[in-house]
Scaffold this motif. Sequence first.
Motif, PDB file in Angstrom:
ATOM      1  N   ALA A   4     -42.022 -57.606 -10.394  1.00 43.49           N
ATOM      2  CA  ALA A   4     -41.044 -58.226 -11.294  1.00 43.49           C
ATOM      3  C   ALA A   4     -41.257 -57.737 -12.718  1.00 43.49           C
ATOM      4  O   ALA A   4     -40.309 -57.373 -13.415  1.00 43.49           O
ATOM      5  N   VAL A   5     -42.520 -57.714 -13.155  1.00 49.92           N
ATOM      6  CA  VAL A   5     -42.801 -57.259 -14.518  1.00 49.92           C
ATOM      7  C   VAL A   5     -42.356 -55.808 -14.700  1.00 49.92           C
ATOM      8  O   VAL A   5     -41.658 -55.464 -15.662  1.00 49.92           O
ATOM      9  N   VAL A   6     -42.735 -54.961 -13.743  1.00 46.52           N
ATOM     10  CA  VAL A   6     -42.380 -53.545 -13.852  1.00 46.52           C
ATOM     11  C   VAL A   6     -40.869 -53.368 -13.824  1.00 46.52           C
ATOM     12  O   VAL A   6     -40.298 -52.598 -14.597  1.00 46.52           O
ATOM     13  N   LEU A   7     -40.214 -54.119 -12.950  1.00 46.08           N
ATOM     14  CA  LEU A   7     -38.761 -54.015 -12.853  1.00 46.08           C
ATOM     15  C   LEU A   7     -38.120 -54.408 -14.179  1.00 46.08           C
ATOM     16  O   LEU A   7     -37.207 -53.729 -14.675  1.00 46.08           O
ATOM     17  N   ALA A   8     -38.640 -55.477 -14.770  1.00 47.48           N
ATOM     18  CA  ALA A   8     -38.089 -55.923 -16.053  1.00 47.48           C
ATOM     19  C   ALA A   8     -38.274 -54.836 -17.108  1.00 47.48           C
ATOM     20  O   ALA A   8     -37.359 -54.513 -17.869  1.00 47.48           O
ATOM     21  N   MET A  31     -45.009 -43.737 -16.391  1.00 45.27           N
ATOM     22  CA  MET A  31     -46.144 -43.328 -15.557  1.00 45.27           C
ATOM     23  C   MET A  31     -47.055 -44.508 -15.265  1.00 45.27           C
ATOM     24  O   MET A  31     -47.512 -44.712 -14.146  1.00 45.27           O
ATOM     25  N   LEU A  32     -47.337 -45.275 -16.319  1.00 48.96           N
ATOM     26  CA  LEU A  32     -48.249 -46.397 -16.124  1.00 48.96           C
ATOM     27  C   LEU A  32     -47.629 -47.437 -15.198  1.00 48.96           C
ATOM     28  O   LEU A  32     -48.306 -47.994 -14.334  1.00 48.96           O
ATOM     29  N   ALA A  33     -46.338 -47.685 -15.385  1.00 50.75           N
ATOM     30  CA  ALA A  33     -45.675 -48.659 -14.518  1.00 50.75           C
ATOM     31  C   ALA A  33     -45.771 -48.226 -13.066  1.00 50.75           C
ATOM     32  O   ALA A  33     -46.121 -49.002 -12.171  1.00 50.75           O
ATOM     33  N   GLY A  47     -37.061 -48.765  -5.557  1.00 52.04           N
ATOM     34  CA  GLY A  47     -35.752 -48.126  -5.713  1.00 52.04           C
ATOM     35  C   GLY A  47     -35.667 -47.347  -7.009  1.00 52.04           C
ATOM     36  O   GLY A  47     -35.575 -46.116  -7.006  1.00 52.04           O
ATOM     37  N   PRO A  48     -35.732 -48.036  -8.160  1.00 49.92           N
ATOM     38  CA  PRO A  48     -35.680 -47.291  -9.426  1.00 49.92           C
ATOM     39  C   PRO A  48     -36.888 -46.387  -9.640  1.00 49.92           C
ATOM     40  O   PRO A  48     -36.728 -45.231 -10.049  1.00 49.92           O
ATOM     41  N   LEU A  49     -38.093 -46.873  -9.350  1.00 43.30           N
ATOM     42  CA  LEU A  49     -39.268 -46.018  -9.590  1.00 43.30           C
ATOM     43  C   LEU A  49     -39.208 -44.759  -8.741  1.00 43.30           C
ATOM     44  O   LEU A  49     -39.516 -43.663  -9.205  1.00 43.30           O
ATOM     45  N   GLY A  50     -38.808 -44.925  -7.485  1.00 44.28           N
ATOM     46  CA  GLY A  50     -38.725 -43.769  -6.594  1.00 44.28           C
ATOM     47  C   GLY A  50     -37.661 -42.787  -7.053  1.00 44.28           C
ATOM     48  O   GLY A  50     -37.836 -41.577  -6.940  1.00 44.28           O
ATOM     49  N   SER A  51     -36.565 -43.325  -7.603  1.00 42.39           N
ATOM     50  CA  SER A  51     -35.551 -42.421  -8.124  1.00 42.39           C
ATOM     51  C   SER A  51     -36.147 -41.563  -9.223  1.00 42.39           C
ATOM     52  O   SER A  51     -35.931 -40.347  -9.257  1.00 42.39           O
ATOM     53  N   PHE A  52     -36.929 -42.182 -10.089  1.00 39.82           N
ATOM     54  CA  PHE A  52     -37.577 -41.380 -11.129  1.00 39.82           C
ATOM     55  C   PHE A  52     -38.532 -40.362 -10.512  1.00 39.82           C
ATOM     56  O   PHE A  52     -38.625 -39.227 -10.978  1.00 39.82           O
ATOM     57  N   ALA A  53     -39.235 -40.782  -9.478  1.00 38.99           N
ATOM     58  CA  ALA A  53     -40.157 -39.846  -8.826  1.00 38.99           C
ATOM     59  C   ALA A  53     -39.397 -38.639  -8.302  1.00 38.99           C
ATOM     60  O   ALA A  53     -39.851 -37.504  -8.419  1.00 38.99           O
ATOM     61  N   LYS A  93     -38.332 -42.602 -28.359  1.00 39.80           N
ATOM     62  CA  LYS A  93     -39.753 -42.272 -28.484  1.00 39.80           C
ATOM     63  C   LYS A  93     -40.217 -41.688 -27.158  1.00 39.80           C
ATOM     64  O   LYS A  93     -40.743 -42.385 -26.290  1.00 39.80           O
ATOM     65  N   VAL A  94     -40.030 -40.382 -27.017  1.00 41.33           N
ATOM     66  CA  VAL A  94     -40.203 -39.738 -25.721  1.00 41.33           C
ATOM     67  C   VAL A  94     -41.595 -39.969 -25.131  1.00 41.33           C
ATOM     68  O   VAL A  94     -41.735 -40.384 -23.981  1.00 41.33           O
ATOM     69  N   GLU A  95     -42.637 -39.726 -25.911  1.00 44.89           N
ATOM     70  CA  GLU A  95     -43.998 -39.851 -25.374  1.00 44.89           C
ATOM     71  C   GLU A  95     -44.266 -41.262 -24.880  1.00 44.89           C
ATOM     72  O   GLU A  95     -44.817 -41.478 -23.800  1.00 44.89           O
ATOM     73  N   ALA A  96     -43.891 -42.235 -25.709  1.00 46.17           N
ATOM     74  CA  ALA A  96     -44.175 -43.625 -25.350  1.00 46.17           C
ATOM     75  C   ALA A  96     -43.443 -44.007 -24.074  1.00 46.17           C
ATOM     76  O   ALA A  96     -44.021 -44.614 -23.165  1.00 46.17           O
ATOM     77  N   VAL A  97     -42.174 -43.627 -24.005  1.00 46.40           N
ATOM     78  CA  VAL A  97     -41.380 -44.015 -22.837  1.00 46.40           C
ATOM     79  C   VAL A  97     -41.907 -43.348 -21.577  1.00 46.40           C
ATOM     80  O   VAL A  97     -42.023 -43.962 -20.519  1.00 46.40           O
ATOM     81  N   ARG A  98     -42.283 -42.070 -21.705  1.00 46.10           N
ATOM     82  CA  ARG A  98     -42.806 -41.364 -20.543  1.00 46.10           C
ATOM     83  C   ARG A  98     -44.113 -42.004 -20.070  1.00 46.10           C
ATOM     84  O   ARG A  98     -44.330 -42.211 -18.875  1.00 46.10           O
ATOM     85  N   MET A  99     -44.960 -42.346 -21.036  1.00 47.18           N
ATOM     86  CA  MET A  99     -46.219 -42.972 -20.684  1.00 47.18           C
ATOM     87  C   MET A  99     -45.966 -44.310 -19.998  1.00 47.18           C
ATOM     88  O   MET A  99     -46.611 -44.650 -18.999  1.00 47.18           O
ATOM     89  N   LEU A 100     -45.010 -45.047 -20.527  1.00 47.85           N
ATOM     90  CA  LEU A 100     -44.665 -46.338 -19.928  1.00 47.85           C
ATOM     91  C   LEU A 100     -44.270 -46.157 -18.465  1.00 47.85           C
ATOM     92  O   LEU A 100     -44.751 -46.878 -17.578  1.00 47.85           O
TER      93      LEU A 100
END
Lengths: 274, 266, 266, 260, 260
Positions: free
Chosen positions: E135-139, E173-175, E20-26, E164-171
């Motif tokens: 669960a980890v990713v959702l958290a 993507m990796l998630a 749900g949340p990840l797809g919204s970002f997608a 911290k734009v770069e860090a958050v964006r990387m997070l």
Amino acid sequence: AKLVVSIEPLAMLVEPLLGPDDSLRVLLKPNTSPHHYSLKASDMRALQQADLILWVGPELEQFLQKPLATLPAALQLDQLAQLSWPDQAELSEPHHSHAHTARDPHLWLNPDNALAVANAVAQRLQALAGVDGAVVQARLAVMQTRIAALSVELERDLGELRELQFMVYHQAYGHWNQRFGLTQLSAVSLTPEQKPGARHIYQLKERAKDAQCLLAEAFYDNQSTQQLAKELGLPLVLLDPLGTNVAPGEHRYETLMRNLAADMKACLNHPANS
Amino acid sequence: MDKLLEATAVNLRFGDKQVLQNIDLCLSSANITTLIGPNGAGKTSLVRVMLGLQKPSSGNLWRLPKLRIGYMPQKLTIDSSLPLTVKRFLELGGASANDINRALALTGVEKLKTSAMQNLSGGETQRVLLTRALARKPHLLVLDEPVQGVDVNGQVALYDLINQIRHEQGCGVLMVSHDLHLVMANTDDVICLNQHVCCHGHPESVTAHPAYLDLFGPKAAQSLAVYSHNHDHKHDLHGDVICDHDHAAHKPRLSLRPVQKEKPHA
Amino acid sequence: MDKLLEATAVNLRFGDKQVLQNIDLCLSSANITTLIGPNGAGKTSLVRVMLGLQKPSSGNLWRLPKLRIGYMPQKLTIDSSLPLTVKRFLELGGASANDINRALALTGVEKLKTSAMQNLSGGETQRVLLTRALARKPHLLVLDEPVQGVDVNGQVALYDLINQIRHEQGCGVLMVSHDLHLVMANTDDVICLNQHVCCHGHPESVTAHPAYLDLFGPKAAQSLAVYSHNHDHKHDLHGDVICDHDHAAHKPRLSLRPVQKEKPHA
Amino acid sequence: MPDFMVNAWLAGAAVAIVAGPLGSFAVWRRMAYFGDTLAHSALLGVVFGLVLDININIAVTLGCLILAVALVLLQQTRLLATDTLLGILSHSTLALGLVCIGLFGNTRVDLLAYLFGDLLTATPMDVITIALVAAVVLALVIGFWRSLISITVHEELARVEGVKVEAVRMLLMLAMALVIAIAMKVVGVLLITALLIIPAAAARRITHTPEHMAGVASLLGLVAVSSGLITSFFWDTPAGPSVVLSASTLFALTLLKPQR
Amino acid sequence: MPDFMVNAWLAGAAVAIVAGPLGSFAVWRRMAYFGDTLAHSALLGVVFGLVLDININIAVTLGCLILAVALVLLQQTRLLATDTLLGILSHSTLALGLVCIGLFGNTRVDLLAYLFGDLLTATPMDVITIALVAAVVLALVIGFWRSLISITVHEELARVEGVKVEAVRMLLMLAMALVIAIAMKVVGVLLITALLIIPAAAARRITHTPEHMAGVASLLGLVAVSSGLITSFFWDTPAGPSVVLSASTLFALTLLKPQR
Ligand SMILES: Nc1ncnc2c1ncn2[C@@H]1O[C@H](COP(=O)(O)OP(=O)(O)OP(=O)(O)O)[C@@H](O)[C@H]1O
Ligand SMILES: Nc1ncnc2c1ncn2[C@@H]1O[C@H](COP(=O)(O)OP(=O)(O)OP(=O)(O)O)[C@@H](O)[C@H]1O
Ligand SMILES: [Mg+2]
Ligand SMILES: [Mg+2]
Ligand SMILES: [Zn+2]
């Protein structure tokens, strides 16, 4: 003569007919799936220069349909008149009884078909310029006896499996079952790319009560097959109908068939069934 | 003065938000009409309705056949994946190289011809947009806040330019603007919009109108005074004001200037 | 007056286009600094360099640790695939609901709380952006043409608001503006930019400076006069002007107001 | 050079040339996955071809054109980006195809056949068909060039200036769908999509006008096809993937160019 | 309800909730084809796993994470849209995989397994793994929610405001890559991508804030998984495609809602 075959089992069938001057090229290495095979330039050259090209048919090697369409050297095996095919009735599932059911393309699993193929190949070879017909005839004769013996041996060996009831993961053993009178209860899916529905799996569980094992092909990753076997409560037996694990050497076709028989027997002798 | 574009009884709702209420507007050649009004009054929406970019909820639109329009939207964003120089952008308007060069000289952005559209500064973008609209030699110029973000000298110069082109080419102009003090000097008709037409007519009469003072306050009126009286251009149109803000009786309509038909407020 | 942010000897080139040349700029708390200059002068670029959004080609940046900045960019485009109400947009700034409501009241867009960001009109967008910047109670407010597209009353009100907040909260303000006549009244320092700093100092002295008159002409100066003398707010900062447009000798620096070190033009 | 290499080169070159401008539009309009979507929906076309008993190639081409129309319609809702819409269409049609294949006919349909196709098996007939379609589409694109670019830069500006936005957009989509559908069976979607977007993306970094980008993209596509086939011939690598990798290499090279 | 249905539902539900949340970002960030790209690159991961002789699942997961990093790096050039970059990465890695598979590796690799997976054969172990990762990713996503939304709305505003734009964006993507990589083999990429974007796209039309959209997307995903599995059970259709079609139906229903 220059021969090209599409898959390894066909190579096993024609090897005994060839001599040291003949060359044989197999297009699909055991590791490649015909689904995403992409022809190389050398493949095309081999096809164009070949005196004889063996393939089963578009059901199995669709990627060859187009390049072979215009090549007279091509021999499409599923068109041979002398082949015997398993009964369609036996093939079709109760809920899949439609008119145009595909034929099981694993025709080499019936030794009689193997003989028919060998005959056809020998005939084509003899017609080639620069091939000594007598030599080919002699090799064919040897092969015929060997395969006849193999048939007898397998019939004997598999006789005790007649009461065995089993399920298969893919519909790949129609020829084998037909020839040796084995009873296959059900197939999980008809083709590798088609996934079964939930109801089908549920119904399989009903029929699995009478079955003693689930036969499947050895892929590098069997996780989902294993899970299904567990679900059905059947021991899983991995078969190798494509001869992926047959070591190079002589009489590979016989080894393939014997391995298959031995693996099936393993099913009967599985601790769960004794 | 030919009629170019006319809207009658236009209403526009977004969901349950009424944005335009029963608007009549008629644009003629060689005539500058300016829409003024507070933020969110519906000026851009009205312009878009007039241009056929936004379907009105009700109302009719008449348009001179084969009318050539030069349009300058309130904002422009160009995808960065599209390589586009200012020159190419202008050519897309369909004008000849000659016309483009002339227009570029008028708006003062000749030097930017080879710049990428995406790298322009805010004011430069506005000037380029205006150039494109002008270069087409349109029958009707539609400008949504044309000097937004343009520097002080540019503002005065561009308004003068628009006025000059109107006279030279005889094209009609519909303009949205907040620069009361600059715009009033060069406009023929002012329409004060706030969902409905509050009042309209010649600038000097509009600015004296109570509805105008209501909306913009005496400060604005004062600033206007400073400028309009500095101005040396003479208007030949009489400046009567028609207003129905408080549902007053209508004066007879004397010209093709926009007129609002009275209907009960929704 | 604490130093908040300081840039020294900043240069910026895009390809072979020099945009900023050897700029020094220092921002202090409770001080309004206004950048003026023609379109394409590099005002936005300088702001972006100061904020760390654009790496300068050379030069240094010093910044008070933990400096909280409220920023209002010159333009904002939000993807239409993102559902976003004004309220949620403001909350993303990190301010409390209380602060947001207060800021909304000040900028006059309370009614839009539930509107979608993408549907706002131009002036409404500007007001919302300003609200977000204000609601954060920043130490430094950076506003790039804050009243662009805002209606007349709004322009005056917002500039007054910025001035008032500066006094109440003691925050520093860096502002870009073309509204000379409105902005001069409320600013402490004016920097007239055109690639390099043309002149800078207190508004009344800057407007008298030849470089300023060069850039904006006597008309602009006149318009300023009208407004600044109407204004009732008294300035306590002296208004000396330091200019090196024509490479004149420097006056001694008396305050933390921005100063440009002289270097040979590139 | 053997015949099959010549045919492969001709087919590849025809696709590469028309892919230059079309691919540029794909990059600008965020339709990078249009080809993939059409390939996924091809399965559905095959199924319908079987069920309705019409020629499979015609069925697949029709399916592609219908999908293009569906995309244009969905785009009018404006709330979702094109890549999202493509994702929805692609997965929905593929799923529908998979379900239908189970319900009707057990004929084995090889889904991946459309993905991989095979450049080396192009027949002279294939070459002629592709070249013809490419020429027609190229002529159309050049004929409508200004309108096409106009609606890509700013749709509303274009509309006010008299461009028939809907018609032009539909034309573009149908042209693209047609080229992909025709070339799909011959060279495979993997290769078409790669030839559409990778050269165009590489050209983006080294050009300044749309025309220039489209032209350079065609050129880079030609280079990729030629060098890919040469690689395939001399190192005996699969032809399609080699062409794709050549194109990727060209793209990687443009990354080296420092950005302004 | 048979065991396998329960496992399938649990695995599907875990994916749907985190999707749900990840797809919204997608959808917001135009990464609709991120899943497909990872699946295409999985082949390369498999090949490297075989060549370097490490566990295939680990190799594939690593490959996905590396691809996510590559995407973030390419995005920094800013000249190309994300869908174009995904298309380039996807086709380049697939082509490389195909070339490599011919050169090295001699186990039989099935690309289809990654595309289609098999929801019905999910093991309890699979369910636990997916649920844990989800669960980890959702958290993580909830923990960084404001920053994540901030950089999606306006990256520069977020940066000035101290994110911290770069860090958050990387997070992010990796998630996303992690969830897709873990779930890929079990439920198949077709299903994951569909669960990522279709419910989110459907939610777009009926919600007004990002949180609401993410939540409703999770919910719609759950509905799609449940009704898809029920369909599969009663009409005996393949499970994965049925779930996708359920989701598509939900999306089609939201299209009926008149737009303001
Ligand atoms: N698509 C839309 N959906 C809902 N509301 C909208 C939409 N477009 C505009 N609005 C609203 O309609 C009102 C009028 O908008 P419009 O853009 O016409 O104002 P404007 O007069 O041009 O204002 P400004 O001076 O700020 O440019 C605004 O309150 C705006 O929020
Ligand atoms: N990324 C870029 N690449 C090349 N040139 C650029 C880039 N960004 C800005 N420029 C150029 O640098 C100059 C300064 O731009 P900037 O946006 O700073 O101007 P400005 O002073 O803010 O103007 P305005 O008043 O119009 O907003 C302009 O001429 C612009 O075209
Ligand atoms: Mg407006
Ligand atoms: Mg600026
Ligand atoms: Zn009124």
